[in-house]
Design an enzyme around this catalytic site. Structure first.
Site: not given
Ligand code: CO8
Length: 268
Positions: A64, A112, A132, A109
């Site tokens: 998400a 999921e 998460e 997400g």
């Molecule tokens: N949300 C927003 N932006 C994201 C997300 C995300 N989940 N994942 C990646 N991005 C963005 C980064 O911020 C980055 O943006 P910018 O270039 O502006 O800095 C761009 O995508 C590229 O990402 P990275 O530079 O971080 O790329 P890497 O190759 O270094 O890393 C990863 C890739 C490992 C996937 C890393 O981006 C990461 O860890 N992302 C987050 C993953 C995560 O934690 N996902 C879970 C989110 S929580 C969730 O899904 C909860 C679901 C239920 C919600 C319930 C609501 C209450």
């Protein structure tokens, strides 16, 4: 026209590609709304299978959208979680089968979403996880519900409590994905996701060639019977089995077998 979805059709198979490249296809409210809207369109069409994938070679869905969630309070968090959960439940209960073609990160997400699909295929660069708790939340799009059902309580708890991502082969080993599709490119890269998508289409075509009403009945039975007592589940299947004999597909399919022919099922 959708801002964040690309839709393709191959005969009676539809492919929905989630596209938000700047955030690795992270799901925000707009994208969830578009998926919901597309599901209406899909249900109104005459499709036999849906494939869901992510745009690019790196990510299926990286979760998400964290920037949208960061400022939320408890009521808004609950509302956002409910929206995702409702859309994913629609996918899970769509009458016809849904295949997730997981082409990279399937985190939070994203994992999921893949779990709400009937069948999960992934490329060998895919990574799955529920990170998460490292963000101060829990899986909120039904991950605590579906992960344990798919991989068992112990493994689900380990993945959710540690937040650690696992690679494609580990996901295969624990039953989180059905199949890992290796890249046929000499450099092992996932460019174009073509191997994964070709395999997903092949599988969708195998499903689509079967009697559509029978496939739908099988999905309804498997989903519904999961939560039932054995006696009720057996009775449910028995009723659905009986109803199959009310279809032209059953008459034509069995006749084709007996005359050594091939049946083009009409879904009637
Ligand atoms: N949300 C927003 N932006 C994201 C997300 C995300 N989940 N994942 C990646 N991005 C963005 C980064 O911020 C980055 O943006 P910018 O270039 O502006 O800095 C761009 O995508 C590229 O990402 P990275 O530079 O971080 O790329 P890497 O190759 O270094 O890393 C990863 C890739 C490992 C996937 C890393 O981006 C990461 O860890 N992302 C987050 C993953 C995560 O934690 N996902 C879970 C989110 S929580 C969730 O899904 C909860 C679901 C239920 C919600 C319930 C609501 C209450």
């Amino acid at each position: 026209m959708y801002e964040h979805l690309k839709i393709e059709e191959k005969g009676n198979i539809a492919i929905m590609t989630i596209s938000a490249p700047k955030s690795l296809n992270a799901l925000n409210s707009t994208i969830l709304g578009e998926i919901d809207e597309y599901l209406d369109e899909f249900e109104g069409g005459n499709y036999r299978c849906l494939i869901i994938t992510g745009d690019g070679e790196k990510s299926f869905v990286a979760g998400a959208d964290i920037s949208e969630m960061a400022p939320l309070g408890p009521q808004q968090g609950e509302t956002f979680g409910r929206k995702g959960a409702e859309v994913f439940r629609r996918i899970e209960t769509l009458p016809c089968p849904v295949i997730a073609a997981v082409n990279g990160f399937a985190l939070g997400g994203g994992c999921e979403l893949a779990m709400a699909c009937d069948i999960r295929l992934c490329s060998d660069n895919a990574k799955f996880g529920q990170p998460e708790v490292g963000l101060g939340i829990i899986p909120g799009f039904s991950g605590t519900v579906r992960l344990a059902r798919l991989v068992g309580m112990g493994m689900a708890k380990q993945l959710i409590y540690t937040g650690k991502a696992i690679k494609a082969n580990e996901a295969l080993r624990i039953g989180l994905v059905n199949e890992v599709v290796p890249s046929s490119r000499p450099d092992g890269s996932n460019e174009g996701n073509s191997d994964l998508m070709n395999r997903a289409i092949e599988l969708a075509e195998q499903i689509a060639a079967n009697a559509p009403l029978a496939v739908r009945a099988a999905k309804l039975c498997i989903n519904t019977e999961w939560d039932m007592e054995a006696e009720d589940a057996i009775a449910f299947e028995n009723r659905a089995f009986g109803l199959c004999f009310n279809t032209e597909d059953q008459k034509n399919g069995m006749q084709a077998f007996l005359t050594k022919g091939k049946c083009e099922f009409q879904g009637k």
